[in-house]
Write a protein that holds these residues in place. Sequence first.
Motif, short mmCIF file in Angstrom:
data_model
loop_
_atom_site.label_atom_id
_atom_site.label_comp_id
_atom_site.label_asym_id
_atom_site.label_seq_id
_atom_site.Cartn_x
_atom_site.Cartn_y
_atom_site.Cartn_z
N SER A 2 36.51 44.81 56.56
CA SER A 2 35.29 44.63 55.75
C SER A 2 34.99 45.88 54.94
O SER A 2 34.61 45.80 53.77
N LEU A 3 35.15 47.03 55.57
CA LEU A 3 34.90 48.29 54.88
C LEU A 3 35.86 48.46 53.70
O LEU A 3 35.45 48.85 52.60
N THR A 8 36.99 48.42 47.96
CA THR A 8 37.73 47.85 46.83
C THR A 8 36.75 47.35 45.77
O THR A 8 36.91 47.64 44.58
N LEU A 9 35.75 46.61 46.20
CA LEU A 9 34.71 46.11 45.29
C LEU A 9 34.01 47.28 44.60
O LEU A 9 33.82 47.27 43.37
N LEU A 49 40.02 39.97 48.95
CA LEU A 49 38.60 39.62 49.03
C LEU A 49 37.73 40.56 48.20
O LEU A 49 36.80 40.12 47.52
N GLY A 50 38.02 41.85 48.25
CA GLY A 50 37.24 42.81 47.46
C GLY A 50 37.35 42.56 45.98
O GLY A 50 36.35 42.57 45.25
N PHE A 66 42.54 33.28 40.65
CA PHE A 66 43.81 33.95 40.32
C PHE A 66 43.86 35.33 40.97
O PHE A 66 44.87 35.73 41.55
N THR A 67 42.74 36.05 40.88
CA THR A 67 42.67 37.40 41.46
C THR A 67 42.88 37.37 42.97
O THR A 67 43.58 38.21 43.51
N LEU A 68 42.28 36.41 43.62
CA LEU A 68 42.42 36.29 45.08
C LEU A 68 43.90 36.22 45.46
O LEU A 68 44.36 36.93 46.36
#
Length: 164
Positions: A2-3, A8-9, A49-50, A66-68
Motif C-alpha cells: 500500500s505504501l 507511486t501515485l 495500482l498506484g 491500459f495503465t493498470l
Amino acid sequence: MSLMSALTLLAASFITIPSYNGVIHIGDSIVFISVVVLGRKKGAISSALGMFLFDILHGYTYWAPFTLIIKGIMALIAGYLWEKGESKSIIQGGVAFSMSGLFMILAYFLSGALIKLLFSGKAITFTQALIVSSYDIFGNVLQVVVGIIIAMPIIKGIEAYRKS
C-alpha cells in the motif's frame, strides 16, 4: 504494498508535464524501486495500482485500464530482469529497467492509437491513429530515462542498507 502504491501515485502526481495524449511524470522511478524493495510480483501490483489511481484521479480515465495492465507488466519485466541479474550493478539495473521501459513505450504507443481510433469521435484510420500516438514516444522515452536516473541511486542506497 500500500505504501509503495501511494508513493507511486505521489511521485506521478508531484511533477507532471503535459504531453500530446497524456503527461510525463517521475512515477516510473517508484515502479523500479518497488520491484527491488517488494519483489517483482508485489512490486508489479503496487506499481499498477498506484499508476491506475493516478489516471483515475487526474482525469485520464480512458488510460486507466491500459495503465493498470501496462505498468503491471512493465514492473514484472523490470523485476524479473533485476532478480535474474547477478551483479545488481548500475549497468544491470539500467538494462533491466530500460527493457521494461521499451515495453511500456511500445504498449502506450499501441494503446494510444487504439484510444484515438475508438474514442476520438472522428473517422480516422488506424494508420492515422498510430501517427497521432507517435507524438508521445519522445515523452515516454524521457519518462523512462528520468525514472532510471532517479531510481538507481536510491536502489543502490537500499542495497547498501540491506548489506549493513
